[in-house]
Design an enzyme around this catalytic site. Structure first.
Site, mmCIF file in Angstrom:
data_model
loop_
_atom_site.group_PDB
_atom_site.id
_atom_site.type_symbol
_atom_site.label_atom_id
_atom_site.label_comp_id
_atom_site.label_asym_id
_atom_site.label_seq_id
_atom_site.Cartn_x
_atom_site.Cartn_y
_atom_site.Cartn_z
ATOM 1 C CD GLU A 189 -2.863 -1.074 2.416
ATOM 2 O OE1 GLU A 189 -3.949 -1.671 2.332
ATOM 3 O OE2 GLU A 189 -2.533 -0.421 3.427
ATOM 4 C CD GLU A 379 -3.495 -5.662 4.270
ATOM 5 O OE1 GLU A 379 -4.269 -4.785 4.705
ATOM 6 O OE2 GLU A 379 -2.260 -5.573 4.324
#
Length: 484
Positions: A189, A379
């Site tokens: 991320e 995720e």
């Protein structure tokens, strides 16, 4: 595998969108689908000064007064460094096929570059071997936000030299573990560690400066591709190399108004900024013209070509949708997010709207790119209050969210999206960055005082689902033969 009893408490109806494709079972995903759970080094390992590990920016940031709720830190966390075998036994008992974790850069290179800490590398050797002994395919993330402090002292992500530092680190890990790790993620991320860490100041290293954000963003984009090239040069042809992106399905607060243009600008920043350069498309500056001349301060000739890399997969990390409105007070994107609390919708302990359909919309959006690789959900999860009572953690809201999210993945898959896996966040409860130990995402509850582990009802449901149980109206029916 022994299947545990199912629990039949009523589940909150708000968690089940009408479009969820029920009933379904694991078998609907096919034999090659990857079923996993994820973890991260700083959030779980602890052992922050153990056996030669150097400090990271999160070790430094958690010392700042007011930086973390209740002044908490990750020095012990979930003690995964000492208890990894127990946690991997639990992962195996869940029926997972894969386990995603990250390496702590400062554990193997205490100064970020140069001298190698052999004892730190030995730990990841043992961890990988322990995964393989339990038939868990390791997916190793090279960078999950814990930059060595020594590199931050040199400017960290704002220093262009970090591209070379990161490549050196990637090569070290590939040489040591590449014979046993079949899948790698380069960055976790980047928009979060760049934006929250260099523009908003709410994550390490705690900077609030537009120039720092732009420099760090550009260097992270370069490192993302260079890290991929470093791995590909050293790993077997069979190894899969990817990277992960945070992303949210975005909708305008008031359709047909300036909120729609604001939503497009927000999408360029939050969802497209790090993805499109990997495809050779450059940064999404058409929606954000000012971004073009701002980034020119940090770009050099040839950078646009260096930012491109042919990844084998993209890790999609999605938790919610965001509703966007025009804001004259936020230069560059002129857009703001409307908090879920203000919209009268269900939300989690993180303040995120409960909206499992977001995962479907994001899969459709990312798969629409020409030359998009396979997608993995690396995720997906939700944080709700938990308590152990009589040896059991009843968490119907998380269980419902997990079921609905998996249903949305199947919905996309049935419509032709090449999505090859689902990794729940997270295997165990852990240190949740600036939120400390308050929010709990784990399938397994951790008592942070005793480090005792208790599988939650959501984990038991996941265990049953991976054993082949059929999901209908939120309940597990008779089990069928487990299929890997």
């Amino acid at each position: 595998m022994k299947l545990t009893p199912c629990y039949d408490e009523p589940l909150p109806p708000a968690f089940f969108p009408s479009t969820a494709p029920l009933p379904f079972s694991r078998l609907d995903f096919g034999p090659g689908f990857q079923w996993g759970a994820s973890a991260a080094a700083y959030q779980t390992e602890g052992a922050w000064q153990h056996q030669g590990k150097g400090p990271s920016i999160w070790d430094d940031f958690t010392r700042r007064k007011g930086a973390i709720r209740r002044g908490e830190h990750g020095r012990v966390a979930a003690d995964f460094y000492s208890r990894y075998e127990t946690d991997l036994d639990l992962a195996s008992a869940l029926g997972l096929t894969d386990f995603r974790f990250s390496a702590a850069w400062a554990r193997v290179l205490p100064e970020g570059t140069g001298a190698v800490n052999r004892r730190g590398l030995d730990f990841y050797d043992r961890l990988v071997d322990a995964c393989l002994e339990r038939d868990l395919r390791p997916l190793l993330t090279l960078y999950h936000w814990d930059l060595p402090s020594a590199l931050q002292a040199k400017g960290g992500w704002t220093n262009r030299s970090i591209v070379g530092w990161f490549s050196e680190y990637a090569q070290l890990m590939a040489r040591r573990l590449g014979d046993r790790v079949p899948q790698w993620a380069v960055l976790n991320e980047p928009m979060v560690f760049v934006g929250a860490g260099h523009l908003l100041g709410i994550h390490a290293p705690g900077r609030r400066h537009l120039g720092a954000f732009l420099a760090a963003a550009h260097h992270a984009t370069l490192a993302q591709a260079e890290g991929g090239r470093a791995l590909r040069a050293l790993l077997p042809d069979s190894a899969r190399i990817g990277t992960t992106f945070s992303c949210s399905y975005l909708t305008p607060h008031r359709p047909g108004t300036a909120d729609e243009a604001a939503t497009r600008r927000a999408d360029a920043i939050l969802n497209r900024f790090f993805v499109e350069p990997t495809l050779g498309l450059g940064y999404p500056t058409a929606e954000l013209p000012a971004l073009r001349w701002l980034l020119e301060r940090y770009q050099k000739p040839g950078d646009e070509q260096r930012m491109a890399f042919d990844f084998d997969f993209w890790g999609i990390q999605n938790y919610t949708r965001e509703v966007v409105k025009f804001s004259p007070w936020l230069p560059l994107q002129w857009a703001a997010l409307v908090p879920a609390r203000q919209r009268g919708v269900p939300y989690t302990d993180m303040g995120w709207e409960v909206y499992p359909e977001s995962i479907y919309h994001i899969l459709k959006q990312f798969s629409a790119y020409k030359k998009a690789p396979q997608l993995l959900i690396t995720e997906s999860g939700s944080a709700f209050p938990d308590a152990v009572a009589n040896g059991r953690v009843q968490d119907p809201a998380r269980r419902a969210y997990l079921q609905a999210a998996i249903g949305q993945v199947l919905r996309a898959r049935r419509e032709g999206v090449d999505v090859g896996g689902y990794f729940a966040w997270s295997l165990t409860d852990n240190f949740e960055w600036a939120e400390g130990y308050g929010p709990r995402f784990g399938l397994i509850h951790v008592d942070y005082e005793t480090q005792e582990r208790t599988m939650k009802d959501s984990g038991r449901w996941y265990q049953q689902f991976l054993g082949g149980g059929v999901l209908e109206d939120g309940r597990v029916q008779a089990a069928v033969t487990r299929q890997q």
